[in-house]
Design a protein around this motif. Structure first.
Motif, mmCIF file in Angstrom:
data_model
loop_
_atom_site.group_PDB
_atom_site.id
_atom_site.type_symbol
_atom_site.label_atom_id
_atom_site.label_comp_id
_atom_site.label_asym_id
_atom_site.label_seq_id
_atom_site.Cartn_x
_atom_site.Cartn_y
_atom_site.Cartn_z
ATOM 1 N N CYS A 108 0.831 -1.204 0.000
ATOM 2 C CA CYS A 108 0.000 0.000 0.000
ATOM 3 C C CYS A 108 0.863 1.250 0.000
ATOM 4 C CB CYS A 108 -0.907 -0.001 1.242
ATOM 5 S SG CYS A 108 -2.121 1.319 1.224
ATOM 6 N N GLU A 109 0.455 2.213 -0.821
ATOM 7 C CA GLU A 109 1.180 3.483 -0.856
ATOM 8 C C GLU A 109 0.819 4.301 0.378
ATOM 9 O OE1 GLU A 109 1.367 5.225 -4.821
ATOM 10 O OE2 GLU A 109 1.099 7.183 -3.876
ATOM 11 N N ASP A 110 1.837 4.951 0.932
ATOM 12 C CA ASP A 110 1.601 5.876 2.039
ATOM 13 C C ASP A 110 1.214 7.221 1.422
ATOM 14 O OD1 ASP A 110 1.654 7.540 4.199
ATOM 15 O OD2 ASP A 110 3.828 7.490 4.447
ATOM 16 N N ILE A 111 -0.029 7.623 1.659
ATOM 17 C CA ILE A 111 -0.527 8.881 1.067
ATOM 18 C C ILE A 111 -0.808 9.897 2.169
ATOM 19 C CG2 ILE A 111 -1.489 7.817 -1.012
ATOM 20 C CD1 ILE A 111 -4.276 8.047 0.456
ATOM 21 N N SER A 112 -0.142 9.712 3.316
ATOM 22 C CA SER A 112 -0.557 10.446 4.526
ATOM 23 C C SER A 112 0.133 11.778 4.750
ATOM 24 C CB SER A 112 -0.286 9.563 5.747
ATOM 25 O OG SER A 112 1.111 9.350 5.889
ATOM 26 N N SER A 113 1.126 12.119 3.913
ATOM 27 C CA SER A 113 2.006 13.216 4.324
ATOM 28 C C SER A 113 1.964 14.489 3.467
ATOM 29 C CB SER A 113 3.448 12.717 4.404
ATOM 30 O OG SER A 113 3.532 11.705 5.368
ATOM 31 N N GLY A 114 0.913 14.670 2.699
ATOM 32 C CA GLY A 114 0.834 15.904 1.916
ATOM 33 C C GLY A 114 -0.050 16.935 2.608
ATOM 34 N N VAL A 115 -0.342 17.987 1.884
ATOM 35 C CA VAL A 115 -1.271 19.003 2.364
ATOM 36 C C VAL A 115 -2.664 18.369 2.426
ATOM 37 C CG1 VAL A 115 -2.321 21.219 1.726
ATOM 38 C CG2 VAL A 115 0.108 20.800 1.296
ATOM 39 N N VAL A 116 -3.488 18.767 3.376
ATOM 40 C CA VAL A 116 -4.867 18.260 3.447
ATOM 41 C C VAL A 116 -5.557 18.599 2.123
ATOM 42 C CG1 VAL A 116 -7.088 18.427 4.639
ATOM 43 C CG2 VAL A 116 -4.957 18.594 5.939
ATOM 44 N N PRO A 117 -6.069 17.568 1.426
ATOM 45 C CA PRO A 117 -6.660 17.845 0.110
ATOM 46 C C PRO A 117 -7.916 18.728 0.197
ATOM 47 C CG PRO A 117 -6.214 15.494 0.377
ATOM 48 C CD PRO A 117 -6.046 16.130 1.722
ATOM 49 N N VAL A 118 -8.092 19.562 -0.817
ATOM 50 C CA VAL A 118 -9.260 20.441 -0.894
ATOM 51 C C VAL A 118 -10.521 19.609 -1.163
ATOM 52 C CG1 VAL A 118 -10.318 22.331 -2.222
ATOM 53 C CG2 VAL A 118 -7.849 22.362 -1.727
ATOM 54 N N ASP A 119 -10.344 18.566 -1.984
ATOM 55 C CA ASP A 119 -11.475 17.744 -2.399
ATOM 56 C C ASP A 119 -11.898 16.786 -1.270
ATOM 57 O OD1 ASP A 119 -12.965 16.678 -4.955
ATOM 58 O OD2 ASP A 119 -12.264 14.907 -3.871
ATOM 59 N N ALA A 120 -13.197 16.747 -0.993
ATOM 60 C CA ALA A 120 -13.712 15.960 0.139
ATOM 61 C C ALA A 120 -13.452 14.463 -0.034
ATOM 62 C CB ALA A 120 -15.207 16.215 0.314
ATOM 63 N N VAL A 121 -13.576 13.966 -1.272
ATOM 64 C CA VAL A 121 -13.343 12.535 -1.513
ATOM 65 C C VAL A 121 -11.882 12.192 -1.249
ATOM 66 C CG1 VAL A 121 -13.348 10.716 -3.275
ATOM 67 C CG2 VAL A 121 -15.241 12.335 -3.162
ATOM 68 N N MET A 122 -10.977 13.071 -1.700
ATOM 69 C CA MET A 122 -9.547 12.841 -1.481
ATOM 70 C C MET A 122 -9.217 12.869 0.022
ATOM 71 S SD MET A 122 -7.993 12.394 -4.424
ATOM 72 C CE MET A 122 -9.374 11.550 -5.127
ATOM 73 N N ARG A 123 -9.899 13.754 0.738
ATOM 74 C CA ARG A 123 -9.700 13.825 2.199
ATOM 75 C C ARG A 123 -10.157 12.533 2.865
ATOM 76 N NH1 ARG A 123 -11.664 18.989 1.953
ATOM 77 N NH2 ARG A 123 -13.668 18.472 2.854
ATOM 78 N N ALA A 124 -11.331 12.071 2.440
ATOM 79 C CA ALA A 124 -11.879 10.828 3.012
ATOM 80 C C ALA A 124 -10.972 9.644 2.656
ATOM 81 C CB ALA A 124 -13.288 10.597 2.476
ATOM 82 N N TRP A 125 -10.449 9.658 1.456
ATOM 83 C CA TRP A 125 -9.546 8.595 0.978
ATOM 84 C C TRP A 125 -8.297 8.518 1.864
ATOM 85 C CZ3 TRP A 125 -5.514 9.646 -3.286
ATOM 86 C CH2 TRP A 125 -4.797 8.478 -3.586
#
Lengths: 124, 180
Positions: A77-94
């Protein structure tokens, strides 16, 4: 179950193939459809989690409901935890659902390995 | 000795790299290969800040925003090199003027050039940036750049005797170890 994590393009699959002697037929590549097939190795779990989020499912619950399917598998699994909080709600939930899944999986893993620039770091 | 350093923004990579390069030089020739091409006032201010930070360390600064192989002849064999950063060099090479269209051959060329530079130098410290763990689905250009940088990072990490990740000013050694 062996869990392999790390950022994009860090050599997670290369490591798994070499370490566990996998051939192409052993690997299931997840897509954003949210479908999953537990071959010997499941790659790109983060795409599965995105598919789940888009369908309103909690990916960790999918795993909880059927432990026998993945207990002796290699999960990548890719670690996707360390960027800026996404603007898009689905990306945030993801991002959050993916984190919850990894947090739930790692205590049950026989080993957890993080890849950094092609180098494995055994976390557990 | 060859050292590769990566990590997130403002985690102490450049400071560690400067200290390591200085120690590895043991009083010999010490070069700073500057890769950033200033595009605006903000870049110029950043460069001035970096120059001020290096003052008194004994670095000779060489500007090398692209074509790293052309820089190799400017280094005396056995000298110590600090290259900061792989990220800027690849970005300049991958998106060249005048139209800044993506050159997909750039990652391989940059990796080869950087490895050759490392052969010429007695010691080298490469600094890159860890940009791989955000929750974003990028367009093909940005994704191509991430993939390209990872290719260069992995080639360098494989060739180096020591690989460090900087985090909050602390160092995680993923391979070998180097002492400043």
């Amino acid at each position: 179950m062996h869990l392999i994590i790390g950022g994009a393009f860090q050599g997670k699959l290369d490591y798994a193939v070499k370490k566990y002697g996998l051939s192409e037929g052993d690997i299931f590549e997840c897509s954003e459809s949210g479908e999953i097939e537990f071959k010997k190795c499941v790659n790109h779990l983060e795409r599965f989690t995105l598919g789940c989020v888009r369908r309103g499912l909690e990916p960790a619950e999918v795993f909880m409901s059927s432990p026998e399917l993945w207990r002796d598998r290699i999960l990548i699994c890719e670690d996707i935890s360390s960027g800026v909080v996404p603007v898009d709600a689905v990306m945030r939930a993801w991002r959050e659902a993916n984190g919850r899944l990894l947090n739930w999986l790692s205590p049950q893993a026989e080993s957890v390995t993080r890849l950094f620039c092609g180098l494995p770091q055994v976390l557990k | 000795m060859k050292v590769f350093i990566s990590g997130g923004c403002k985690n102490g990579k450049s400071t560690l790299a400067q200290r390591l390069a200085k120690a590895l030089a043991e009083g010999g020739e010490l070069y700073y290969l500057a890769t950033m091409e200033p595009r605006d006032a903000e870049d110029e201010a950043r460069i001035r800040r970096h120059i001020a930070e290096r003052e008194g360390w004994g670095f000779q600064t060489l500007e090398c925003p692209r074509d790293i192989e052309s820089c190799i002849g400017k280094i005396s064999a056995g000298g110590t090199v600090l290259l900061d950063s792989v990220t800027a060099l690849l970005s300049n090479e991958m998106f060249p003027p005048p139209d800044y269209a993506m050159d997909p051959a750039a990652p391989r060329r940059v990796a080869e050039g950087l490895l050759k530079l490392g052969e010429r130098a007695g010691s080298i410290v490469y600094v890159s940036d860890y940009i791989y763990s955000d929750a974003e689905i990028y367009d093909a250009v940005t994704d191509g750049y991430k993939r390209g940088l990872a290719y260069v990072d992995r080639a360098l990490a494989q060739a180096c005797q020591a690989v460090a990740e900087c985090c909050a000013g602390l160092v995680i050694w993923h391979k070998g170890r180097a002492e400043p």
